[in-house]
Each structure stands twice: as structure tokens, then as C-alpha cells.
Design a protein around this motif. Structure first.
Motif, short mmCIF file in Angstrom:
data_model
loop_
_atom_site.label_atom_id
_atom_site.label_comp_id
_atom_site.label_asym_id
_atom_site.label_seq_id
_atom_site.Cartn_x
_atom_site.Cartn_y
_atom_site.Cartn_z
N PRO A 148 0.71 -1.15 -0.02
CA PRO A 148 0.16 -0.03 -0.09
C PRO A 148 0.73 1.44 0.14
O PRO A 148 0.40 2.23 -0.87
CB PRO A 148 -0.85 -0.17 1.36
CG PRO A 148 -1.06 -1.56 1.58
CD PRO A 148 0.56 -1.93 1.10
N GLU A 149 2.10 1.44 0.82
CA GLU A 149 2.87 2.64 0.77
C GLU A 149 3.49 2.81 -0.86
O GLU A 149 3.49 4.04 -0.92
CB GLU A 149 3.84 2.26 1.89
CG GLU A 149 3.37 2.39 3.21
CD GLU A 149 4.49 2.39 4.39
OE1 GLU A 149 5.57 2.49 3.89
OE2 GLU A 149 4.12 2.34 5.39
N ALA A 150 3.99 1.69 -1.29
CA ALA A 150 4.67 1.88 -2.75
C ALA A 150 3.36 2.23 -3.68
O ALA A 150 3.64 3.24 -4.49
CB ALA A 150 5.15 0.66 -3.30
N LEU A 151 2.27 1.87 -3.61
CA LEU A 151 1.26 2.11 -4.11
C LEU A 151 0.82 3.79 -4.35
O LEU A 151 0.52 4.45 -5.02
CB LEU A 151 -0.03 1.34 -4.09
CG LEU A 151 -1.14 1.32 -5.04
CD1 LEU A 151 -1.06 1.04 -6.35
CD2 LEU A 151 -2.23 0.61 -4.24
N ALA A 152 0.56 4.17 -2.83
CA ALA A 152 0.39 5.50 -2.40
C ALA A 152 1.51 6.45 -3.16
O ALA A 152 1.16 7.61 -3.71
CB ALA A 152 0.31 5.64 -1.13
N ALA A 153 2.58 6.10 -2.93
CA ALA A 153 3.80 6.89 -3.61
C ALA A 153 3.65 7.02 -5.23
O ALA A 153 3.91 8.11 -5.62
CB ALA A 153 5.17 6.39 -3.29
N ALA A 154 2.95 5.72 -5.96
CA ALA A 154 3.32 5.79 -7.18
C ALA A 154 1.88 6.67 -7.75
O ALA A 154 2.13 7.33 -8.80
CB ALA A 154 3.14 4.45 -7.84
N ARG A 155 0.83 6.72 -6.90
CA ARG A 155 -0.41 7.50 -7.14
C ARG A 155 0.08 9.03 -7.08
O ARG A 155 -0.48 9.78 -8.05
CB ARG A 155 -1.36 6.98 -6.14
CG ARG A 155 -2.51 8.00 -6.25
CD ARG A 155 -3.63 7.66 -5.18
NE ARG A 155 -4.78 8.63 -5.27
CZ ARG A 155 -5.85 8.68 -5.94
NH1 ARG A 155 -5.90 7.77 -7.07
NH2 ARG A 155 -6.75 9.65 -5.85
N GLU A 156 0.70 9.49 -6.26
CA GLU A 156 1.04 10.74 -5.99
C GLU A 156 1.95 11.34 -7.22
O GLU A 156 1.63 12.46 -7.68
CB GLU A 156 1.78 11.08 -4.52
CG GLU A 156 0.83 10.86 -3.50
CD GLU A 156 -0.15 11.81 -3.40
OE1 GLU A 156 0.01 13.14 -3.76
OE2 GLU A 156 -1.36 11.33 -3.21
N ALA A 157 2.99 10.36 -7.66
CA ALA A 157 3.58 10.78 -8.83
C ALA A 157 3.07 11.00 -10.00
O ALA A 157 3.01 11.80 -10.78
CB ALA A 157 4.81 9.53 -8.88
N VAL A 158 1.78 9.93 -10.09
CA VAL A 158 1.11 10.23 -11.47
C VAL A 158 0.31 11.43 -11.49
O VAL A 158 -0.02 12.30 -12.26
CB VAL A 158 0.19 8.98 -11.61
CG1 VAL A 158 -0.91 9.04 -12.58
CG2 VAL A 158 1.06 7.58 -11.86
N LEU A 159 -0.30 11.63 -10.18
CA LEU A 159 -1.48 12.84 -10.03
C LEU A 159 -0.35 14.28 -10.26
O LEU A 159 -0.98 15.05 -10.75
CB LEU A 159 -1.72 12.83 -8.58
CG LEU A 159 -2.97 11.60 -8.41
CD1 LEU A 159 -3.29 11.73 -6.89
CD2 LEU A 159 -4.17 11.75 -9.25
N ALA A 160 0.78 13.84 -9.74
CA ALA A 160 1.65 15.15 -10.06
C ALA A 160 1.77 15.71 -11.53
O ALA A 160 2.30 16.66 -11.80
CB ALA A 160 3.04 14.98 -9.38
#
Length: 274
Positions: A39-51
Motif C-alpha cells: 500500500p505504501e509503494a502504491l500510494a507513492a506511485a499514485r502521488e507521482a502520477v497525480l503530479a
């Protein structure tokens, strides 16, 4: 932008290649569906995409479970209506202490004039270890491809990029025969499915990367010292491993409409396998 208005699924978006691929696709205009078991890695990737200003659906998913994969694609269909691009990146890789020991043993054997003997790798692998690799690396690739094709075939469009490995096309990873076998299976699966679906304008290809200069690998390079690094680079004419951005650029090309590639295995590897 190459992928404007496209919906792309990327599996295994942990730090390194997976997240780098997701960001590259988002930067090219795609909206993303991403998954990982962490979940932590997934959240980090999500933030990178949203950026990058793109929409992103993130799903905790173990691709070795056909039920979880089906659920992820159902969410993708409900959220975005369809899927245009699939990148099968999720994989188990040999990165435990025992794998490092095997890798070091292989490198020393190849680079040092010592008597020839069996290195004993295959005889050390347990049933559980063997089956875990097949569950994620091969079954997961199949489950995701099957669900993606159920959306791509009716619309007569799709791009599937399977992340194989230099391990599947050479003996460079003889220290991990279980991993090599699964990546070889991904290569064969890619070619078979590519022939099957190309007539529906669905192009299936694979990228078989050599070494990836991830933060974890750079830490390994520091640990082995200058002599160890020099020995390692003897097997790579380019004298370095590829960056995440370099590999992601290859995936981006295969995910786009700007090629005529069907069933091909592209291996950026710095000359390690020619």
C-alpha cells in the motif's frame, strides 16, 4: 502527447521501474490504473502520477490471484470505461540475502580462474520458492492479459507490453534458474498472444531489460567496492546499467501507435547480451 485520452494499466508500481513506467505514461498523456501489493509503494506511485496532472485509480492487488485481477479490471472499466494499454511489470525478483549470495558466487565463478564445478543453484531451490515465482511472474501476466483482452478485443485496439528480462533470453541470471524460467515463459507467451491478436489491432511485445540502476542496486554497488564493480562491468560493454528513465522510454514507445512491432522482444541491456 503520445497517449492522450488513453487508459493504461501498470502492475507492480513499487519504487524503481514500475513507478518510472507509470510516470512516463502519465507524462505522455495517459490516465492510469496502477496496482501493487504494498500500500505504501502504491500510494507513492499514485502521488507521482497525480503530479503529472493525470487521473489515477490505485488498487491493492496480488496479480497471482485471478480473482483480485478480475476485480481490478472491473474497477478500471467502471471508472474509465475501458483499457487501451497494459504493462505487465509485476514480478518477483531474486533480491533476498540467499539470492545475493548466489549472485556473488556466480560472478566470482565467471570472473576468477577457479576449478570448474557445479554451482548447485537448482538443487537448492524449494518447491515453494519455485511455485511462488511462477504464480506472480507467469500466472499474473496471463491473468492480466486475459482481462485486458476482454476489453481490447471488442474495441479492436490495444497495446500490451510484457516486462520480461535478459534472464529469459540468456544465461546472465544463472544464479536464479527459477526467475530465468519464468521470464523465458513470458517471452514465449508474448510471441504466441501477439500472433493471435494482431489482426484486431492489438500489438503485444516485450521488453527484456538488463540491469536496472535502481537505488537498491546502487546500494549493492557500494557494498561490493571498486574491485567488485570493475569485475561486474567486465560483462557489460556499456560499463553501466540502464536508468529507470531509459527503460521507461522503451515501454512508452511500445505502448504508443508509433511503431509496427508485433511479438518482438526488445532488450536494452548495454551489450550484456548481443
Amino acid at each position: 502527447m503520445k497517449l492522450t485520452d488513453k487508459i493504461a494499466v501498470v502492475t507492480g508500481v513499487g519504487p524503481g521501474l514500475g513507478q518510472g513506467i507509470a510516470v512516463a505514461l502519465a507524462r505522455a498523456g495517459a490516465d492510469l490504473v496502477i496496482c501493487d501489493i504494498d500500500p505504501e509503494a502504491l500510494a507513492a506511485a499514485r502521488e507521482a502520477v497525480l503530479a503529472e496532472g493525470r487521473r489515477c485509480l490505485s488498487v491493492v492487488c496480488d496479480v497471482s490471484s485471478s480473482q483480485q485481477v478480475a476485480g481490478m479490471f472491473a474497477q478500471a472499466r467502471e471508472t474509465f470505461g475501458t483499457v487501451h494499454v497494459l504493462v505487465n511489470n509485476a514480478a518477483l525478483t531474486p533480491n533476498r540475502p540467499v539470492d545475493t549470495e548466489r549472485r556473488n558466487r556466480l560472478y566470482a565463478y565467471l570472473q576468477t580462474p577457479v576449478p570448474r564445478d557445479s554451482l548447485g543453484f537448482t538443487s537448492e531451490i524449494t518447491d515453494e520458492e519455485w511455485l511462488r515465482y511462477w504464480g506472480v511472474n507467469v500466472h499474473g501476466t496471463f491473468y492480466c492479459t486475459r482481462e485486458a483482452l476482454r476489453l481490447m478485443q471488442p474495441q479492436r485496439y490495444g497495446r500490451i507490453v510484457n516486462i520480461a528480462s535478459i534472464a529469459g533470453i540468456s544465461s546472465r541470471s544463472a544464479h536464479s534458474p527459477h526467475y530465468s524460467a519464468t521470464k523465458g515463459a513470458v517471452v514465449a507467451f508474448t510471441r504466441s498472444v501477439a500472433l493471435e491478436v494482431a489482426g484486431a489491432n492489438i500489438y503485444v511485445n516485450a521488453m527484456a531489460p538488463g540491469g536496472v540502476a535502481t537505488p537498491a542496486f546502487n546500494e549493492y554497488l557500494e557494498k561490493i567496492g571498486e574491485d567488485g564493480r570493475n569485475r561486474l562491468w567486465q560483462s557489460c560493454p556499456a560499463g553501466r546499467f540502464g536508468t529507470v528513465e531509459e527503460y521507461a522510454a522503451t515501454v512508452l514507445h511500445l505502448a504508443s501507435d508509433e511503431h509496427y512491432l508485433v511479438g518482438q522482444v526488445i532488450s536494452p541491456n548495454g551489450g550484456s547480451a548481443i
